[in-house]
Motif scaffolding. Structure first.
Motif, PDB file in Angstrom:
ATOM      1  N   ARG A   1      -1.195 -23.470   0.932  1.00 23.20           N
ATOM      2  CA  ARG A   1      -2.197 -22.587   0.314  1.00 23.20           C
ATOM      3  C   ARG A   1      -3.550 -23.301   0.374  1.00 23.20           C
ATOM      4  NH1 ARG A   1      -3.313 -24.881  -4.472  1.00 23.20           N
ATOM      5  NH2 ARG A   1      -1.691 -26.170  -5.386  1.00 23.20           N
ATOM      6  N   PRO A   2      -4.655 -22.530   0.318  1.00 22.66           N
ATOM      7  CA  PRO A   2      -5.959 -23.194   0.366  1.00 22.66           C
ATOM      8  C   PRO A   2      -6.162 -24.062  -0.882  1.00 22.66           C
ATOM      9  CG  PRO A   2      -6.177 -20.826   0.765  1.00 22.66           C
ATOM     10  CD  PRO A   2      -4.768 -21.052   0.282  1.00 22.66           C
ATOM     11  N   ALA A   3      -6.697 -25.250  -0.694  1.00 24.74           N
ATOM     12  CA  ALA A   3      -6.965 -26.150  -1.827  1.00 24.74           C
ATOM     13  C   ALA A   3      -8.146 -25.626  -2.634  1.00 24.74           C
ATOM     14  CB  ALA A   3      -7.297 -27.536  -1.291  1.00 24.74           C
ATOM     15  N   GLU A   4      -8.236 -26.091  -3.862  1.00 25.50           N
ATOM     16  CA  GLU A   4      -9.409 -25.755  -4.663  1.00 25.50           C
ATOM     17  C   GLU A   4     -10.643 -26.319  -3.951  1.00 25.50           C
ATOM     18  OE1 GLU A   4      -8.458 -26.572  -8.867  1.00 25.50           O
ATOM     19  OE2 GLU A   4     -10.661 -26.723  -9.010  1.00 25.50           O
ATOM     20  N   GLY A   5     -11.637 -25.502  -3.790  1.00 27.15           N
ATOM     21  CA  GLY A   5     -12.857 -25.977  -3.139  1.00 27.15           C
ATOM     22  C   GLY A   5     -12.799 -25.929  -1.623  1.00 27.15           C
TER      23      GLY A   5
ATOM     24  N   GLY B   1      -5.557 -30.998   1.727  1.00 24.00           N
ATOM     25  CA  GLY B   1      -6.541 -30.726   0.676  1.00 24.00           C
ATOM     26  C   GLY B   1      -5.912 -30.558  -0.704  1.00 24.00           C
ATOM     27  N   THR B   2      -4.675 -30.076  -0.759  1.00 22.82           N
ATOM     28  CA  THR B   2      -4.044 -29.831  -2.067  1.00 22.82           C
ATOM     29  C   THR B   2      -3.399 -31.074  -2.645  1.00 22.82           C
ATOM     30  OG1 THR B   2      -2.064 -29.056  -0.900  1.00 22.82           O
ATOM     31  CG2 THR B   2      -3.555 -27.352  -1.737  1.00 22.82           C
ATOM     32  N   VAL B   3      -2.799 -31.921  -1.796  1.00 23.63           N
ATOM     33  CA  VAL B   3      -1.986 -33.029  -2.302  1.00 23.63           C
ATOM     34  C   VAL B   3      -2.421 -34.406  -1.783  1.00 23.63           C
ATOM     35  CG1 VAL B   3       0.368 -34.020  -2.312  1.00 23.63           C
ATOM     36  CG2 VAL B   3       0.055 -31.535  -2.548  1.00 23.63           C
ATOM     37  N   VAL B   4      -2.570 -34.514  -0.466  1.00 22.94           N
ATOM     38  CA  VAL B   4      -2.727 -35.866   0.126  1.00 22.94           C
ATOM     39  C   VAL B   4      -4.121 -36.420  -0.178  1.00 22.94           C
ATOM     40  CG1 VAL B   4      -2.489 -37.256   2.224  1.00 22.94           C
ATOM     41  CG2 VAL B   4      -1.101 -35.200   1.949  1.00 22.94           C
ATOM     42  N   PHE B   5      -5.161 -35.630   0.095  1.00 28.31           N
ATOM     43  CA  PHE B   5      -6.534 -36.068  -0.178  1.00 28.31           C
ATOM     44  C   PHE B   5      -7.310 -34.964  -0.901  1.00 28.31           C
ATOM     45  CE2 PHE B   5      -5.545 -38.811   3.553  1.00 28.31           C
ATOM     46  CZ  PHE B   5      -5.787 -40.055   2.957  1.00 28.31           C
TER      47      PHE B   5
ATOM     48  N   MET C   1       6.407 -39.451   3.445  1.00 31.06           N
ATOM     49  CA  MET C   1       5.309 -39.281   4.409  1.00 31.06           C
ATOM     50  C   MET C   1       3.921 -39.371   3.770  1.00 31.06           C
ATOM     51  SD  MET C   1       6.766 -39.080   7.264  1.00 31.06           S
ATOM     52  CE  MET C   1       8.398 -39.703   6.943  1.00 31.06           C
ATOM     53  N   VAL C   2       3.777 -38.800   2.574  1.00 24.20           N
ATOM     54  CA  VAL C   2       2.439 -38.714   1.972  1.00 24.20           C
ATOM     55  C   VAL C   2       1.784 -40.094   1.797  1.00 24.20           C
ATOM     56  CG1 VAL C   2       1.186 -38.024  -0.130  1.00 24.20           C
ATOM     57  CG2 VAL C   2       2.744 -36.413   0.986  1.00 24.20           C
ATOM     58  N   PRO C   3       2.484 -41.102   1.225  1.00 22.96           N
ATOM     59  CA  PRO C   3       1.822 -42.414   1.096  1.00 22.96           C
ATOM     60  C   PRO C   3       1.448 -43.010   2.444  1.00 22.96           C
ATOM     61  CG  PRO C   3       3.869 -42.336  -0.181  1.00 22.96           C
ATOM     62  CD  PRO C   3       3.833 -41.101   0.651  1.00 22.96           C
ATOM     63  N   ARG C   4       2.263 -42.739   3.460  1.00 19.20           N
ATOM     64  CA  ARG C   4       1.926 -43.262   4.797  1.00 19.20           C
ATOM     65  C   ARG C   4       0.647 -42.611   5.303  1.00 19.20           C
ATOM     66  NH1 ARG C   4       7.101 -43.885   8.546  1.00 19.20           N
ATOM     67  NH2 ARG C   4       8.705 -44.422   7.044  1.00 19.20           N
ATOM     68  N   GLN C   5       0.512 -41.303   5.035  1.00 21.73           N
ATOM     69  CA  GLN C   5      -0.695 -40.591   5.482  1.00 21.73           C
ATOM     70  C   GLN C   5      -1.922 -41.139   4.762  1.00 21.73           C
ATOM     71  OE1 GLN C   5       0.556 -36.581   4.668  1.00 21.73           O
ATOM     72  NE2 GLN C   5       2.190 -36.724   6.185  1.00 21.73           N
ATOM     73  N   ARG C   6      -1.753 -41.396   3.461  1.00 21.03           N
ATOM     74  CA  ARG C   6      -2.892 -41.935   2.696  1.00 21.03           C
ATOM     75  C   ARG C   6      -3.275 -43.302   3.239  1.00 21.03           C
ATOM     76  NH1 ARG C   6      -0.343 -39.996  -2.819  1.00 21.03           N
ATOM     77  NH2 ARG C   6      -1.223 -37.903  -2.887  1.00 21.03           N
ATOM     78  N   GLU C   7      -2.260 -44.101   3.551  1.00 23.70           N
ATOM     79  CA  GLU C   7      -2.528 -45.446   4.057  1.00 23.70           C
ATOM     80  C   GLU C   7      -3.233 -45.389   5.414  1.00 23.70           C
ATOM     81  OE1 GLU C   7       0.927 -47.970   3.469  1.00 23.70           O
ATOM     82  OE2 GLU C   7       0.278 -49.012   5.310  1.00 23.70           O
ATOM     83  N   LEU C   8      -2.765 -44.475   6.270  1.00 24.40           N
ATOM     84  CA  LEU C   8      -3.347 -44.383   7.614  1.00 24.40           C
ATOM     85  C   LEU C   8      -4.799 -43.936   7.592  1.00 24.40           C
ATOM     86  CD1 LEU C   8      -0.362 -42.827   9.614  1.00 24.40           C
ATOM     87  CD2 LEU C   8      -1.514 -44.978  10.160  1.00 24.40           C
TER      88      LEU C   8
END
Ligand code: DC
Length: 228
Positions: free
Chosen positions: A198-202, A138-142, A117-124
């Motif tokens: 969990r909340p992303a850094e920043g 915020g933590t992984v996808v973007f 799913m993650v690469p599809r989300q990045r592509e979209l």
């Protein structure tokens, strides 16, 4: 250098008001809206249709991974009334049943499903940017999103919102069940090995317990950096 599109990551637990806020922010800013939870729900729906339940054995896990690999999910319409097609058939309402919600929390804990799913989300979202809503945006996808927001609220308030939403859609549910299911989903989403909630850094944490939807939208819009 071409300007990077605005990308706003909105994460948080179920019932924190992410969806409603993300959709409104998208309309206000005229940006696309991506509901990544719908993608995990789509995998869950196909798994439920295939007769699989939350207790997955090895064969069940393999079947879910296969379903994720072949999944076709597409979004259409205005963010406020977005329709979701799963394998080219509208499944918007089916995606929101309690059964699919529970199963989505199970399938989204499978690393191979996330890897699909993650690469599809990045592509979209990478090209045009937009408001991207989920648990790990915020933590992984973007992680380098323009703005990262983590919406949260007291558990009872979140469960009440879910309960009211189900009632509005004509789904009868018991309050104790809605609360218990939410605790179970919270536990699963935040303790899983791969990309726990969990909340992303920043990230800016916004507690929506005492805020109206309009307040949350205004708070998020105010956080968007203005280009000079
Ligand atoms: O936001 P939602 O309730 O529609 O999400 C459905 C399930 O998918 C939920 O259990 C969390 C999971 N999910 C995830 O693991 N990662 C995302 N980016 C979005 C949702």
């Amino acid at each position: 250098m071409p300007e990077r599109p605005i990308l706003i990551a909105i994460d948080g637990p179920a019932g924190a008001g992410k969806s409603a806020a993300a959709r409104e922010v998208a309309v206000r800013l005229g940006l696309p809206y991506l509901d990544t939870g719908a993608m995990y729900r789509a995998v869950a729906l196909l798994a439920c249709r295939a007769g699989l339940g939350p207790e997955l054995d090895e064969a069940g896990r393999t079947a879910v991974i296969e379903l994720a690999r072949h999944l076709e999910v597409s979004f259409s319409g205005d963010p406020r009334a977005q329709r979701v097609a799963v394998n080219r058939r509208d499944a918007t309402d089916e995606l929101r049943t309690p059964e699919v919600s529970q199963m989505a929390s199970v399938v989204s804990a499978i690393p191979e499903v996330r890897r699909e799913m993650v690469p599809r989300q990045r592509e979209l979202a990478a090209r045009a940017g937009g408001i991207v809503e989920g648990r790990d945006i915020g933590t992984v996808v973007f992680p380098d999103a323009t703005l990262k927001v983590f919406l949260t609220a007291a558990p009872e308030v979140r469960a009440k919102r879910r309960f009211d939403e189900l009632a509005r859609r004509g789904v009868t549910a018991r309050w104790e069940d809605v609360l218990a299911e939410q605790y179970e989903r919270d536990r699963r989403d935040s303790t899983r090995q791969d990309s726990p909630l969990r909340p992303a850094e920043g990230a800016v944490v916004v507690d929506t317990t005492r805020l109206s939807l309009a307040d949350v939208v205004a708070a998020v819009v105010a956080l968007v950096p203005r280009t000079p």
